[in-house]
Design a protein around this motif. Structure first.
Motif, PDB file in Angstrom:
ATOM      1  N   ASP A  31       0.800  -1.222   0.000  1.00 33.17           N
ATOM      2  CA  ASP A  31       0.000   0.000   0.000  1.00 33.17           C
ATOM      3  C   ASP A  31       0.835   1.275   0.000  1.00 33.17           C
ATOM      4  OD1 ASP A  31      -2.256  -1.699   2.201  1.00 33.17           O
ATOM      5  OD2 ASP A  31      -2.491  -1.385   0.050  1.00 33.17           O
ATOM      6  N   ALA A  32       2.120   1.165  -0.274  1.00 29.91           N
ATOM      7  CA  ALA A  32       2.989   2.348  -0.298  1.00 29.91           C
ATOM      8  C   ALA A  32       4.230   2.048  -1.119  1.00 29.91           C
ATOM      9  CB  ALA A  32       3.383   2.760   1.120  1.00 29.91           C
ATOM     10  N   ALA A  33       4.731   3.068  -1.780  1.00 27.23           N
ATOM     11  CA  ALA A  33       5.972   2.919  -2.540  1.00 27.23           C
ATOM     12  C   ALA A  33       6.593   4.297  -2.711  1.00 27.23           C
ATOM     13  CB  ALA A  33       5.715   2.286  -3.904  1.00 27.23           C
ATOM     14  N   GLN A  34       7.910   4.324  -2.830  1.00 29.91           N
ATOM     15  CA  GLN A  34       8.595   5.589  -3.074  1.00 29.91           C
ATOM     16  C   GLN A  34       9.994   5.326  -3.601  1.00 29.91           C
ATOM     17  OE1 GLN A  34       8.916   7.583   0.784  1.00 29.91           O
ATOM     18  NE2 GLN A  34      10.987   6.824   1.042  1.00 29.91           N
ATOM     19  N   PHE A  35      10.563   6.356  -4.229  1.00 27.96           N
ATOM     20  CA  PHE A  35      12.001   6.354  -4.466  1.00 27.96           C
ATOM     21  C   PHE A  35      12.518   7.771  -4.272  1.00 27.96           C
ATOM     22  CE2 PHE A  35      10.431   7.164  -8.775  1.00 27.96           C
ATOM     23  CZ  PHE A  35      11.349   8.052  -9.319  1.00 27.96           C
ATOM     24  N   ILE A  36      13.787   7.862  -3.909  1.00 28.72           N
ATOM     25  CA  ILE A  36      14.427   9.135  -3.585  1.00 28.72           C
ATOM     26  C   ILE A  36      15.615   9.330  -4.510  1.00 28.72           C
ATOM     27  CG2 ILE A  36      15.550  10.512  -1.790  1.00 28.72           C
ATOM     28  CD1 ILE A  36      14.093   8.834   0.299  1.00 28.72           C
ATOM     29  N   VAL A  37      15.780  10.551  -5.017  1.00 26.14           N
ATOM     30  CA  VAL A  37      16.917  10.883  -5.878  1.00 26.14           C
ATOM     31  C   VAL A  37      17.684  12.066  -5.298  1.00 26.14           C
ATOM     32  CG1 VAL A  37      15.757  10.009  -7.930  1.00 26.14           C
ATOM     33  CG2 VAL A  37      15.594  12.435  -7.377  1.00 26.14           C
ATOM     34  N   ARG A  38      18.960  12.142  -5.691  1.00 23.31           N
ATOM     35  CA  ARG A  38      19.830  13.227  -5.249  1.00 23.31           C
ATOM     36  C   ARG A  38      20.652  13.707  -6.451  1.00 23.31           C
ATOM     37  NH1 ARG A  38      21.599  14.410  -0.292  1.00 23.31           N
ATOM     38  NH2 ARG A  38      21.001  12.398   0.597  1.00 23.31           N
ATOM     39  N   PRO A  39      20.915  15.032  -6.576  1.00 23.46           N
ATOM     40  CA  PRO A  39      21.760  15.520  -7.668  1.00 23.46           C
ATOM     41  C   PRO A  39      23.130  14.847  -7.669  1.00 23.46           C
ATOM     42  CG  PRO A  39      20.636  17.352  -6.617  1.00 23.46           C
ATOM     43  CD  PRO A  39      20.360  16.141  -5.767  1.00 23.46           C
ATOM     44  N   CYS A  40      23.683  14.666  -8.844  1.00 20.08           N
ATOM     45  CA  CYS A  40      24.958  13.952  -8.966  1.00 20.08           C
ATOM     46  C   CYS A  40      25.696  14.411 -10.218  1.00 20.08           C
ATOM     47  CB  CYS A  40      24.707  12.445  -9.030  1.00 20.08           C
ATOM     48  SG  CYS A  40      23.879  11.906 -10.551  1.00 20.08           S
ATOM     49  N   PRO A  41      26.990  14.060 -10.334  1.00 20.69           N
ATOM     50  CA  PRO A  41      27.706  14.324 -11.587  1.00 20.69           C
ATOM     51  C   PRO A  41      27.125  13.504 -12.728  1.00 20.69           C
ATOM     52  CG  PRO A  41      29.239  13.879  -9.783  1.00 20.69           C
ATOM     53  CD  PRO A  41      27.874  13.502  -9.296  1.00 20.69           C
ATOM     54  N   LYS A  42      27.369  13.950 -13.916  1.00 18.42           N
ATOM     55  CA  LYS A  42      26.976  13.204 -15.103  1.00 18.42           C
ATOM     56  C   LYS A  42      27.665  11.843 -15.097  1.00 18.42           C
ATOM     57  CE  LYS A  42      26.677  14.085 -20.110  1.00 18.42           C
ATOM     58  NZ  LYS A  42      27.028  15.088 -21.156  1.00 18.42           N
ATOM     59  N   PRO A  43      26.973  10.760 -15.437  1.00 18.76           N
ATOM     60  CA  PRO A  43      27.610   9.440 -15.436  1.00 18.76           C
ATOM     61  C   PRO A  43      28.860   9.416 -16.303  1.00 18.76           C
ATOM     62  CG  PRO A  43      25.245   9.221 -15.725  1.00 18.76           C
ATOM     63  CD  PRO A  43      25.549  10.691 -15.819  1.00 18.76           C
ATOM     64  N   GLU A  44      29.863   8.692 -15.862  1.00 15.39           N
ATOM     65  CA  GLU A  44      31.167   8.679 -16.522  1.00 15.39           C
ATOM     66  C   GLU A  44      31.066   8.327 -17.994  1.00 15.39           C
ATOM     67  OE1 GLU A  44      35.020   9.672 -16.341  1.00 15.39           O
ATOM     68  OE2 GLU A  44      33.757   9.563 -14.549  1.00 15.39           O
TER      69      GLU A  44
END
Length: 213
Positions: A110-123
């Motif tokens: 009955d619940a779901a989430q994901f969290i993101v954070r700023p980062c460098p461009k992938p190599e």
């Protein structure tokens, strides 16, 4: 069944976010169904919409472009984000890349989430002009939580932005002024429209063209 620890935690957090003293950004939509069985059925689709970020780009009207990349930085067609994946976000009418990485994924009945954070461009996506700077107009301390809940006959979708400060430090890669203009100007005005559109999509108040056919 009682609420899990995860549900207890986010229920308390939700109360704080709706309080008068909340400083974080909070965008929310809900949809109520005639019975709990229907809400349960529709919530399965809600979770699919949450995790399939490539499909977000298909929303009609003014909308950002979202692309999912795997942990190695290669374009991904996966329909569910995983920890370590990257997302590329390009605002409308710009060619400026903004990158985030997925730092948490939680899914329950009955619940779901994901969290993101700023980062460098992938190599693997870098070219000769790229450095190690964070490719986002917010600093790397910022997070965005994309969350959906079902409670009884109600389905809720939300986006929570925390510590949203312009990326002006050594890792801004010369984009300090631009980052300030975007975060305090264009994005500040567009944020409610963008996350409002996506949270409406989570709870089936808005659909992509292919889902409307």
């Amino acid at each position: 069944m009682g609420l899990t620890d995860f549900l207890q935690k986010i229920k308390k957090e939700w109360e704080v976010l709706q309080g008068e003293n909340a400083k974080d950004k909070f965008f929310y939509h809900e949809n109520t169904y005639p019975d709990e069985a229907t809400a349960r059925q529709e919530f399965v689709r809600t979770k699919q919409k949450l995790f399939d970020v490539n499909r977000w780009s298909s929303l009609s009207g003014i909308n950002s472009t979202f692309h999912l990349y795997d942990k190695q930085g290669h374009p991904s067609k996966a329909t569910k984000v995983q920890v370590g994946d990257y997302m590329q976000i390009i605002l409308p009418a710009t060619a400026i890349e903004n990158w985030v990485t997925v730092i948490e994924v939680v899914e329950e009945e009955d619940a779901a989430q994901f969290i993101v954070r700023p980062c460098p461009k992938p190599e693997v996506q870098k070219d000769a002009m790229d450095g190690e700077e964070v490719k986002h107009f917010f600093s790397e301390e910022a997070t965005s939580t994309f969350r959906v809940l079902r409670e009884g006959t109600k389905i809720m979708g939300m986006e929570i932005g925390r510590d949203e400060k312009p990326n002006q430090g050594d890792q801004a890669g010369g984009r300090g002024v631009l980052n300030t203009l975007i975060s305090a100007g264009g994005w500040a005005g567009f944020q409610a429209l963008q996350w409002g559109k996506i949270t409406r999509y989570y709870v089936h108040l808005e659909e992509t063209p292919e889902n409307q056919a």
